[in-house]
Design an enzyme around this catalytic site. Structure first.
Site, PDB file in Angstrom:
ATOM      1  N   HIS A 112     -18.546  -0.810  37.851  1.00  0.00           N
ATOM      2  CA  HIS A 112     -18.432  -1.895  38.822  1.00  0.00           C
ATOM      3  C   HIS A 112     -19.768  -2.597  38.958  1.00  0.00           C
ATOM      4  CE1 HIS A 112     -14.351  -1.812  40.249  1.00  0.00           C
ATOM      5  NE2 HIS A 112     -14.379  -0.486  40.367  1.00  0.00           N
TER       6      HIS A 112
ATOM      7  N   ASP B 256     -20.589  -9.157  39.383  1.00  0.00           N
ATOM      8  CA  ASP B 256     -19.248  -9.712  39.203  1.00  0.00           C
ATOM      9  C   ASP B 256     -19.260 -11.237  39.130  1.00  0.00           C
ATOM     10  OD1 ASP B 256     -18.274  -7.159  39.274  1.00  0.00           O
ATOM     11  OD2 ASP B 256     -17.412  -7.295  41.269  1.00  0.00           O
TER      12      ASP B 256
END
Length: 350
Positions: free
Chosen positions: A131, A161
């Site tokens: 992540h 992200d």
């Protein structure tokens, strides 16, 4: 109010987005915000995190069961009619579905195939889970979000992200579309978040190579050690940010804080930082955040209050620029960015 426009600069561009989380939906929203026709292919029961509709604006959605021949055929038809496809699955997932880039090479050679992952399409970590925090850590960038004696900390999802993933996916897709327009051939865009974040740190690497960056927090004003570049707590427990890097701005900050006895020409004398930082922190604690905002905002002291997500849309600057708009349910959402000047002869200013 700045809301998505079908008459934007990407009007006529057709994009298929495979439903997912994080960077791919944001990249699709960026394209839709500026006029692209974006169709999202959802899979039954595929959503694992409820993100609401914040990243859906300007898009059309269709639910297809890609495990059935009919659903797969509909997906192929949509993709074959698009200029670009964007997806954020682990490497190999689209191939196993029969929708990998090679399956369109002969029948749709102009297709730009945008892929965003954490580790990239190839390499020893390509199939590993991860992540945002992991990609930022691996890139080296997490290490610069440090305070002496404390673990590094970064804002959730923004750097890996959205910054390293969504922005580079969108840029890569547009670059490939430009080439496809000239050559008639599309290509695969491999947007790895770890690569994107690494590229975003180019300035830091350049500074380090030139001897202007220290990895030791006590010697680096970016790393929360100086009295002029950090966040400080106010009397009400809220925070303000100071960023007076340039000498003239630093001198104004000292003057506005009433620290007239401090020599502004000694700004980068690191031996003086600890004591002066304590004085600045004590001064900031004398007033509330809003009192400091009234005193310093709009000056050349390089000041801004630290606003919450709820407060940011209400700030006068955000209100004046239309930086946020209310959605159909009355919730504040960030407006499309960047802005474009009106086209000559345009009736709607788009």
């Amino acid at each position: 109010m700045h809301v998505p426009s079908s008459a934007g600069p990407l009007s006529g561009l057709r994009v298929v987005e495979m439903a997912g989380l994080g960077p791919c939906p944001l990249a699709g929203m960026l394209l839709a915000d500026h006029g692209a026709h974006v169709t999202v292919i959802e899979r039954p029961g595929g959503q694992v995190l409820d993100t609401g509709t914040a990243l859906d604006r300007g898009k059309q959605r269709t639910c297809l069961d890609l495990k059935t021949a009919g659903g797969l055929a509909e997906a192929r038809t949509l993709i074959e009619g698009a200029d670009a496809l964007i997806e954020g699955f682990r490497p190999g997932v689209m191939e196993r579905l029969g929708l990998g880039p090679e399956s369109f090479a002969a029948g749709h050679p102009r297709l730009v195939y945008g892929r965003v992952t954490g580790w990239g399409q190839a390499g020893p970590l390509a199939q590993a889970a991860g992540h945002d925090i992991n990609y930022v850590a691996m890139s080296g960038v997490l290490s610069v979000a440090s305070r002496a004696g404390a673990a590094p900390s970064i804002p959730a999802t923004l750097i890996g992200d959205m910054g390293g993933g969504a922005m580079f996916l969108a840029f890569g897709v547009m670059a490939a579309l430009w080439q496809a327009r000239r050559t008639g051939r599309g290509q695969v865009v491999d947007a790895a978040m770890v690569d994107g974040v690494g590229l975003m740190s180019s300035l830091l690497h350049s500074m380090r190579a030139a001897g202007h960056w220290s990895d030791a927090p006590a010697d680096n004003f970016f790393l929360h050690s100086s009295p002029f570049y950090d966040c400080f707590e106010c009397a009400d427990g809220r925070f303000v940010s100071l960023g007076a890097l340039e000498p003239q701005f630093y001198a104004e900050l000292l003057q506005r804080l009433g620290l007239d006895d401090v020599d502004p020409t000694a700004q980068h004398d690191r031996s003086r930082w600890p004591a002066l930082r304590e004085r600045v922190a004590a001064r900031i604690r004398e007033k509330t955040r809003d009192e400091w905002t009234a005193q310093l905002e709009g000056s050349n002291a390089c000041f801004a209050p630290v606003l919450s997500l709820a407060e940011a849309p209400q700030h006068p600057h955000a209100q004046a620029r239309g930086s946020f708009f209310r959605d159909a349910e009355g919730r504040w959402m960030p407006s499309p960015a960047p802005r474009f000047s009106p086209l000559a002869g345009s009736s709607d200013g788009s």
